[in-house]
Design a protein around this motif. Structure first.
Motif, mmCIF file in Angstrom:
data_model
loop_
_atom_site.group_PDB
_atom_site.id
_atom_site.type_symbol
_atom_site.label_atom_id
_atom_site.label_comp_id
_atom_site.label_asym_id
_atom_site.label_seq_id
_atom_site.Cartn_x
_atom_site.Cartn_y
_atom_site.Cartn_z
ATOM 1 N N TRP A 58 26.760 78.134 30.684
ATOM 2 C CA TRP A 58 26.681 79.366 31.462
ATOM 3 C C TRP A 58 26.374 80.548 30.535
ATOM 4 C CZ3 TRP A 58 26.731 81.038 36.458
ATOM 5 C CH2 TRP A 58 26.853 82.406 36.635
ATOM 6 N N ILE A 59 27.110 80.638 29.443
ATOM 7 C CA ILE A 59 26.937 81.741 28.500
ATOM 8 C C ILE A 59 25.539 81.721 27.899
ATOM 9 C CG2 ILE A 59 27.700 82.605 26.245
ATOM 10 C CD1 ILE A 59 30.586 81.797 27.200
ATOM 11 N N GLY A 64 27.444 86.320 27.491
ATOM 12 C CA GLY A 64 28.895 86.312 27.401
ATOM 13 C C GLY A 64 29.316 85.740 26.065
ATOM 14 N N THR A 65 30.571 85.364 25.969
ATOM 15 C CA THR A 65 31.096 84.809 24.724
ATOM 16 C C THR A 65 32.388 84.063 24.994
ATOM 17 O OG1 THR A 65 31.605 85.339 22.417
ATOM 18 C CG2 THR A 65 32.482 86.839 24.074
ATOM 19 N N ILE A 66 32.780 83.255 24.055
ATOM 20 C CA ILE A 66 34.099 82.637 24.081
ATOM 21 C C ILE A 66 34.867 83.236 22.914
ATOM 22 C CG2 ILE A 66 35.447 80.510 23.909
ATOM 23 C CD1 ILE A 66 33.013 79.039 25.111
ATOM 24 N N LEU A 67 35.985 83.868 23.239
ATOM 25 C CA LEU A 67 36.838 84.481 22.233
ATOM 26 C C LEU A 67 38.004 83.560 21.928
ATOM 27 C CD1 LEU A 67 37.041 88.061 23.820
ATOM 28 C CD2 LEU A 67 35.620 87.351 21.867
ATOM 29 N N VAL A 68 38.457 83.584 20.688
ATOM 30 C CA VAL A 68 39.649 82.833 20.302
ATOM 31 C C VAL A 68 40.631 83.781 19.640
ATOM 32 C CG1 VAL A 68 38.537 80.576 20.075
ATOM 33 C CG2 VAL A 68 38.620 82.105 18.101
ATOM 34 N N ALA A 69 41.900 83.487 19.804
ATOM 35 C CA ALA A 69 42.973 84.185 19.097
ATOM 36 C C ALA A 69 43.485 83.217 18.046
ATOM 37 C CB ALA A 69 44.084 84.597 20.057
ATOM 38 N N ILE A 70 43.466 83.661 16.795
ATOM 39 C CA ILE A 70 43.855 82.801 15.688
ATOM 40 C C ILE A 70 45.098 83.370 15.017
ATOM 41 C CG2 ILE A 70 43.135 81.819 13.484
ATOM 42 C CD1 ILE A 70 40.250 81.991 14.557
ATOM 43 N N VAL A 75 44.240 78.103 16.353
ATOM 44 C CA VAL A 75 43.763 78.742 17.576
ATOM 45 C C VAL A 75 44.918 78.683 18.572
ATOM 46 C CG1 VAL A 75 42.111 78.618 19.478
ATOM 47 C CG2 VAL A 75 41.361 78.122 17.142
ATOM 48 N N VAL A 76 45.399 79.864 18.993
ATOM 49 C CA VAL A 76 46.541 79.924 19.910
ATOM 50 C C VAL A 76 46.152 80.464 21.278
ATOM 51 C CG1 VAL A 76 48.282 80.064 18.090
ATOM 52 C CG2 VAL A 76 47.274 82.178 19.028
ATOM 53 N N GLY A 77 44.880 80.833 21.444
ATOM 54 C CA GLY A 77 44.427 81.319 22.733
ATOM 55 C C GLY A 77 42.919 81.337 22.805
ATOM 56 N N ALA A 78 42.402 81.312 24.022
ATOM 57 C CA ALA A 78 40.954 81.365 24.230
ATOM 58 C C ALA A 78 40.666 82.097 25.533
ATOM 59 C CB ALA A 78 40.354 79.959 24.280
ATOM 60 N N LEU A 79 39.553 82.808 25.529
ATOM 61 C CA LEU A 79 39.092 83.524 26.721
ATOM 62 C C LEU A 79 37.594 83.323 26.831
ATOM 63 C CD1 LEU A 79 40.058 87.016 27.959
ATOM 64 C CD2 LEU A 79 37.652 86.433 27.694
ATOM 65 N N VAL A 80 37.142 82.936 28.015
ATOM 66 C CA VAL A 80 35.725 82.753 28.286
ATOM 67 C C VAL A 80 35.253 83.961 29.086
ATOM 68 C CG1 VAL A 80 33.975 81.295 29.372
ATOM 69 C CG2 VAL A 80 35.987 80.239 28.276
ATOM 70 N N LEU A 81 34.408 84.790 28.461
ATOM 71 C CA LEU A 81 33.848 85.975 29.115
ATOM 72 C C LEU A 81 32.402 85.684 29.467
ATOM 73 C CD1 LEU A 81 33.936 88.964 29.991
ATOM 74 C CD2 LEU A 81 33.273 89.545 27.635
ATOM 75 N N CYS A 82 32.115 85.661 30.754
ATOM 76 C CA CYS A 82 30.759 85.412 31.246
ATOM 77 C C CYS A 82 30.190 86.706 31.804
ATOM 78 C CB CYS A 82 30.781 84.355 32.344
ATOM 79 S SG CYS A 82 31.396 82.754 31.806
ATOM 80 N N PHE A 83 28.930 86.941 31.555
ATOM 81 C CA PHE A 83 28.246 88.054 32.195
ATOM 82 C C PHE A 83 27.683 87.508 33.496
ATOM 83 C CE2 PHE A 83 27.341 90.052 27.796
ATOM 84 C CZ PHE A 83 28.664 90.412 27.687
ATOM 85 N N ASP A 84 27.922 88.213 34.585
ATOM 86 C CA ASP A 84 27.615 87.683 35.899
ATOM 87 C C ASP A 84 26.954 88.763 36.753
ATOM 88 O OD1 ASP A 84 27.524 85.818 37.944
ATOM 89 O OD2 ASP A 84 29.670 85.812 38.337
ATOM 90 N N VAL A 85 26.340 88.341 37.824
ATOM 91 C CA VAL A 85 25.738 89.247 38.795
ATOM 92 C C VAL A 85 26.298 88.867 40.161
ATOM 93 C CG1 VAL A 85 23.595 90.107 39.812
ATOM 94 C CG2 VAL A 85 23.623 89.393 37.415
ATOM 95 N N ALA A 86 26.904 89.851 40.830
ATOM 96 C CA ALA A 86 27.517 89.607 42.135
ATOM 97 C C ALA A 86 26.450 89.414 43.207
ATOM 98 C CB ALA A 86 28.437 90.772 42.491
ATOM 99 N N GLU A 87 26.885 88.952 44.344
ATOM 100 C CA GLU A 87 26.013 88.743 45.498
ATOM 101 C C GLU A 87 25.387 90.062 45.955
ATOM 102 O OE1 GLU A 87 25.365 85.719 46.712
ATOM 103 O OE2 GLU A 87 26.778 84.741 45.361
#
Length: 165
Positions: A58-59, A64-70, A75-87
């Motif tokens: 998707w990214i 977008g990007t996948i972020l990690v917390a180290i 790695v103790v956390g992850a966030l998937v940020l996608c750029f999207d377009v609404a309907e």
């Protein structure tokens, strides 16, 4: 004098190749937590990898990007940020937005602000990309996630319903 890593906040950065296995493990953990609530999540051993590959595709296509917390080297956390377009029923000026597809913190690191750090960096990235909004979803019944998102300033907007046939 150095401060132990358990006291220092984790470092948030873009996922690197060496983080992929840890992120896949976290995504599997997220699926298992959500399966306990919804009963419909893919929880086989390969599920975390399948989710990671899907998010990466998707990214690659939309941005977008996948972020990690180290924390130290873990790695103790992850966030998937996608750029999207609404309907098209959404106004054009707010149609482009950031969407947090997945946010997961390792069980042993919960309650230490890791999710907030990841959300803050995702918000910074969405703003830098010129996006007017960021969205996130949570399962009804996932009270810790709902509290975090409320506290972080998200406004509840919609409720999805499901009827199993």
């Amino acid at each position: 004098m150095t401060t132990p890593s358990s006291v220092q906040p984790p470092v948030v950065r873009d996922m690197r190749a060496e983080h992929r296995a840890a992120v896949a493990d976290l995504l599997l953990e997220l699926n298992r937590v959500e399966d306990a609530i919804a009963g419909d999540r893919y929880v086989a051993e390969e599920a975390g990898w399948a989710c990671l590959v899907d998010n990466e595709a998707w990214i690659a296509e939309h941005g977008g990007t996948i972020l990690v917390a180290i924390d130290d080297k873990d790695v103790v956390g992850a966030l998937v940020l996608c750029f999207d377009v609404a309907e098209t029923f959404i106004r054009p000026d707010v149609r482009h937005h950031g969407f947090v597809a997945d946010l997961v913190v390792a069980r042993h690191a919960r309650g230490r602000g890791v999710g907030r750090l990841l959300l803050a960096e995702a918000e910074r990235r969405a703003r830098a990309a010129g996006l007017p909004a960021m969205t996130i979803g949570a399962l009804v019944g996932n009270e810790p996630a709902l509290r975090l998102y409320d506290d972080f300033g998200f406004r509840r907007q919609a409720i999805d319903f499901i009827k199993w046939l």
